[in-house]
Structure formats: C-alpha cells, structure tokens
Design an enzyme around this catalytic site. Structure first.
Site, PDB file in Angstrom:
ATOM      1  N   THR A  80       0.818  -1.257  -0.126  1.00 38.74           N
ATOM      2  CA  THR A  80      -0.026   0.010  -0.136  1.00 38.74           C
ATOM      3  C   THR A  80       0.847   1.219  -0.054  1.00 38.74           C
ATOM      4  O   THR A  80       0.621   2.454  -0.574  1.00 38.74           O
ATOM      5  CB  THR A  80      -0.882  -0.016   1.207  1.00 38.74           C
ATOM      6  OG1 THR A  80      -1.789  -1.078   1.145  1.00 38.74           O
ATOM      7  CG2 THR A  80      -1.657   1.516   1.402  1.00 38.74           C
ATOM      8  N   ASP A  88       2.470  -9.045  -4.537  1.00 43.43           N
ATOM      9  CA  ASP A  88       1.126  -8.809  -3.777  1.00 43.43           C
ATOM     10  C   ASP A  88       1.668  -9.690  -2.093  1.00 43.43           C
ATOM     11  O   ASP A  88       1.647 -10.900  -2.200  1.00 43.43           O
ATOM     12  CB  ASP A  88       0.134  -9.654  -4.281  1.00 43.43           C
ATOM     13  CG  ASP A  88      -1.154  -9.547  -3.524  1.00 43.43           C
ATOM     14  OD1 ASP A  88      -1.232  -9.176  -2.407  1.00 43.43           O
ATOM     15  OD2 ASP A  88      -2.065 -10.107  -4.085  1.00 43.43           O
ATOM     16  N   SER A  89       1.547  -8.799  -1.286  1.00 45.09           N
ATOM     17  CA  SER A  89       1.689  -9.363   0.009  1.00 45.09           C
ATOM     18  C   SER A  89       0.844 -10.643   0.370  1.00 45.09           C
ATOM     19  O   SER A  89       1.222 -11.365   1.330  1.00 45.09           O
ATOM     20  CB  SER A  89       1.885  -8.417   0.891  1.00 45.09           C
ATOM     21  OG  SER A  89       0.758  -7.767   1.343  1.00 45.09           O
ATOM     22  N   SER A  90      -0.370 -10.488   0.129  1.00 46.02           N
ATOM     23  CA  SER A  90      -1.216 -11.456   0.378  1.00 46.02           C
ATOM     24  C   SER A  90      -0.972 -12.716  -0.150  1.00 46.02           C
ATOM     25  O   SER A  90      -1.586 -13.933   0.043  1.00 46.02           O
ATOM     26  CB  SER A  90      -2.771 -11.002   0.355  1.00 46.02           C
ATOM     27  OG  SER A  90      -3.079 -10.802  -1.153  1.00 46.02           O
ATOM     28  N   THR A 121       1.664  -4.923   4.350  1.00 49.73           N
ATOM     29  CA  THR A 121       1.466  -5.449   5.525  1.00 49.73           C
ATOM     30  C   THR A 121       0.735  -6.708   6.139  1.00 49.73           C
ATOM     31  O   THR A 121       0.923  -7.157   6.793  1.00 49.73           O
ATOM     32  CB  THR A 121       0.657  -4.051   6.417  1.00 49.73           C
ATOM     33  OG1 THR A 121      -0.845  -3.928   5.941  1.00 49.73           O
ATOM     34  CG2 THR A 121       1.375  -2.613   6.155  1.00 49.73           C
ATOM     35  N   ASP A 122      -0.179  -7.047   4.859  1.00 50.35           N
ATOM     36  CA  ASP A 122      -0.868  -8.314   5.166  1.00 50.35           C
ATOM     37  C   ASP A 122       0.011  -9.454   5.694  1.00 50.35           C
ATOM     38  O   ASP A 122      -0.058 -10.155   6.757  1.00 50.35           O
ATOM     39  CB  ASP A 122      -1.470  -8.853   3.991  1.00 50.35           C
ATOM     40  CG  ASP A 122      -2.928  -8.059   3.678  1.00 50.35           C
ATOM     41  OD1 ASP A 122      -3.303  -7.275   4.632  1.00 50.35           O
ATOM     42  OD2 ASP A 122      -3.220  -8.247   2.598  1.00 50.35           O
TER      43      ASP A 122
END
Length: 514
Positions: free
Chosen positions: A18, A92-94, A124-125
C-alpha cells in the site's frame, strides 16, 4: 564552507504494498517513480544536494547506477544517502511465497557489500511472515535489514507512510543493528517477534513477548542495545534460499474439533510439519478415549514435526496443565512464546537444512536461534579481577578497555566485555573509532577474535569513513586482515578508491574486497 557530515548508505528495496500505491479510477494501483514522486518532493527525504547515482546490483552480475537522494542532517549530525531498487514485478503481500522471500534475500546478498543497511517496502498483510522468514534465511547478518510498510499510501493526505519510511531509513543508515527488524508507528521490533494486530490502525503491529529494539521520539531514537543480538561466530554473511512453507501446515484448535479433521490435515501428501495453535498455555482436547492424542502420536511416529503454540498473543506454551503435558508426552514440541508466524517460518527453515535429523529439528524448535523466543535465564556468579580498575561510568570503562586492547591484554578484555553493562561494543572515541577499530591495529589478534565472538561489528565506520579492515590493511596487519575478511568484512567504495590511488604494495595490504 558547508559542514561536511558523515553519511550512511542505504538501499531501499521496493517489493510492493500500500505504501507505494496511488489512487486511480480502478482503485489503488502501484505507482511508478516512487523515488522521484513519493520521496524527492519532501524536504525530510531530500536536502536538495543532488548527489551522484549509487551502484546497485540488479542480479548477481548486473550493476546499474540509480539516482540517489540524501536526507538533511539528522539528530546525530549524519546524512543518510539512499537509492531505491524497484522489483520488476511487484509482489502481492497476500500472495507472497518462498519465491518472493528468496528474491528479497538474494537482492540483499547481491548488494551486501555496497550499502550500510537495507529498508524493504512491503505490504502489511504478510509483513510479519516475511520478517520472520528473512530472519532465518539471512545467517551471520552484520547489517540492519528493516521491513516497513503503511496502512495508507504515501500519496494519501492522511498517511503513516512518511513516518514509517523515514524512521526506517534513519535507523538503517545510522545504527549498526545487525538484525532483521520491522519498523512501524515509531517502534523498531525484532522481525520474528511481531504479529499484525490491526487492519486499519496506524499502530498495526505488536511484539507481545519482546520489548521494541528502539523507539523514535522528538529527541531521536532510543536503542535498547541490551536487547540487540549480534553475530557471535567467525563466519561470513550467507543466505539460505530453499525455505518453503508448502510442507508445513497451520491448524487452530477450537472447542468441539473432530479428531478426523486433524488427522486429515496430518495425512496431506508431502506434509512434514504442523503448527498447532492451542488454548492458553498449550492446552488441547485429548478426544474421546484419547483418540486425538493417538492421532498426534501416530503422526510423530511418521516423522511429522508438530509444534504447539498459543492462540494468545502474550504468553508461553509450557507443561503447566495436564492437557499440555499429554501433548508433550505424545511427541508434540513445546513452542514456548513463538508467534505463529515465527513458528511456521522457523520450522520451514529447519526442514530445509541439509543433513539435519528429526531430533535436531525438535531440539532447535525449542531453542532460540535468531532471538525468536525468550530464552531461559541462568544465574551466573563471578568475582571481578582485582587487577581491573573500578569502572565508574561508560567513558572510564571504554578508556580502560582501549588501554587493555593496546597492551594486548586478552584476559582483561574478556573480563570487561563479558556482560557489557556499559555498551562498550557500541561506544566510540573522539574519532568515532569502536573497540574493533582499536583491536584491528592492536598487537594481539586474539583480542580481535574475542571482540568478534562477543558481537563487535566489522561494518561500523569511523569519522573518516574507515572500517576496521581498512585500518588493519593500512598498518600491514595481515593476520587481522585475514580474520576480519573471514567474518565478512569488506572495504567500502571510498576505501577501495583510496587504495587504488595510492597503489601501495605493503605486505599484507588488501587491494580490493569481494
């Protein structure tokens, strides 16, 4: 003439998240030109000096020169000069996996000798998972690696991005904290002790069982050096690339869970480990007639490592209650105060090590290898040497240690750095020489080894921007050069340039560092 301040060099690695996104008709999308658009216009990130580009290794063989910026002088009369390397395909962190972790770790390894510290921008995920994974993948780490992100984009009107990024940058370029850390909301945490606690608050991360390594306030950074871990072996920085979480599962116990559910997970093809999130201090139902316990015992007999961690954020899994003891008797490993993120990545790390036995894995899962769990303290009693001076304060202690190093008095050095109540390994003299700088030109290399084994950093530079290796090189101390090189010391660009200009041929002098 303007005052010339020393500067630390930091590489920012932008993986996504983000923090680097901007608004579009389709929603938030990754922003290009983050250095020029997100950082350069802000005075806190850019003193306007327009420094030369910095070299960055984009892979193991390709070097590119990227635009750099310099911060204004900090509270510590020091600039931080930095550049930013953006991953060609943002993560994509997720959806991040071991491949993304390997990409980050390899980028750090390729640029390790070029920078004083590293800041990783990340979503942050899964930030706590990546912080934990990197802490195990990066062995014999001697420089700060700080992960950060934000709950709102840096381009948003109300955002935590500037504080998180600037705090990470200042710490990475100022303090030689040789750990993988996570910086968020004015606090620097040990990366493998963190967990995400909020999806919206700026205070999004916590470290329930370990105090922050540093806190930022209007007065600057307050580093808790007593908590900071240091490399205590003569070994070079290295990276383990094949950590893979696909062989490890995570299962949360709940009231009424059926033994067949757990058994089906434990029989997934290729499964080698299970992180079991249990109640309180490690309690779980035993099942009717002990059926659940029998399932755990059978899985352990098949070579599956089962680690018991608590569902509670704070606390430790111990054999305090009978249900936890029953699990332990079935072969389930006590995870103590490991977070789920640390337990998952640590077990994956151990399973990836070559030639490691089942017993070794279960033993190491219950011992701290990167500061990921609280170690049991043992009382130690010793009598101070009558030959040592009474140390009244840190400055007196540092001076006494300096004289001991100059005399080559190994026993006195050992006595003074054991416990290190005065922070002697971080202390500096008027020229910003550390005790390792002094030992690099001292008469006895046994002193040098002793300081390294107690965690002295080979990467700290003095006011003249010189490393201990450079000083050892200049005085022709070939044995010290060999020891420092063995532990991963390297000459910085300014030192290499100085050596090249002088073209000296003194015996034992190092012309370049790998």
């Amino acid at each position: 003439m303007a005052t010339q301040y020393p500067e630390g060099h930091v590489l920012i690695i932008m993986t996504g998240g983000t923090i680097c996104m901007k608004s579009s008709p389709e929603g938030l999308i990754p922003a290009t030109g983050f250095l020029s658009q997100g950082m350069a216009p802000r005075p806190s990130f850019n003193d306007g000096s327009m420094p030369e580009p910095l070299p960055v290794m984009t892979d193991s063989t390709t070097k590119k020169y990227l635009s750099s910026l310099r911060t204004p002088p900090s509270t510590y009369s020091r600039h931080v000069r930095y550049t930013l390397y953006e991953f060609p395909v943002l993560l994509d962190s997720s959806s991040i996996s071991s491949e993304g972790w390997t990409q980050i770790a390899t980028t750090i390894q390729n640029n390790y000798s070029l920078f004083d510290g590293f800041v990783i921008l990340h979503g942050t995920d899964s930030l706590a998972y990546t912080s934990s994974a990197l802490s195990f993948m990066l062995s014999h780490l001697g420089k700060p690696v700080i992960l950060t992100g934000s709950q709102a984009s840096i381009f948003a009107l109300q955002s935590d991005a500037v504080d998180n990024l600037l705090g990470s940058l200042i710490i990475a370029g100022t303090f030689m904290i040789p750990e993988v850390c996570l910086f968020f909301h004015h606090r620097l945490f040990r990366g493998n002790r963190t967990t995400k606690v909020s999806a919206s608050s700026f205070d999004a991360f916590a470290s329930p069982n370990c105090e922050p390594l540093a806190k930022i306030s209007a007065m600057g950074a307050e580093v808790n050096w007593a908590l900071v871990r240091r490399p205590r072996s003569i070994a070079r920085f290295d990276v383990l690339r094949n950590l893979d979480t696909t062989h490890v599962a995570c299962l949360r116990i709940f009231p009424g869970i059926k033994p067949e559910m757990i058994d089906s997970v434990l029989r997934v093809p290729g499964l080698r480990g299970l992180i079991l999130e249990t109640f309180g201090a490690g309690n779980a139902p035993s099942g009717e007639d002990g059926s659940l316990t029998a399932i755990f015992k059978a899985a352990v007999s098949r070579g599956i490592v089962i680690v018991n961690v608590s569902q509670c954020q704070s606390g430790s899994v111990t054999p305090l209650y009978a249900p936890a003891t029953i699990l332990g008797n079935a072969g389930v490993v006590f995870g103590h105060d490991l977070t789920t993120e640390a337990a998952l990545t640590k077990l994956s790390f151990l399973l990836a090590l070559p030639d490691i036995s089942y017993d070794d894995i279960t033993h190491q899962m219950q011992a701290s290898i990167r500061g990921e769990m609280t170690e049991s303290s043992h009382m130690q009693f010793s009598h101070p040497s009558s030959e040592l001076p009474t140390l009244l304060d840190a400055q007196v202690a540092f001076t006494a240690l300096g004289y001991a190093i100059a005399r080559g008095d190994v026993d006195a050095v050992k006595a003074m750095v054991h416990g290190d109540q005065f922070g002697l390994l971080e202390a500096k003299d008027y020229a910003e020489n550390t005790v390792l700088h002094l030992a690099a030109v001292g008469p006895d290399t046994r002193v040098l080894r002793e300081l390294l084994l107690h965690g002295a950093s080979v990467h700290v530079r003095n006011r003249a921007k010189n490393t201990p290796l450079f000083l050892a090189t200049q005085v022709g101390n070939s044995e010290a050069v060999a020891i420092l090189t063995e532990v991963g010391a390297h000459l910085h660009s300014e030192e290499l340039e100085w050596n090249g200009n002088c073209k000296r041929s003194r015996t034992g002098e190092v012309k370049e560092a790998s």
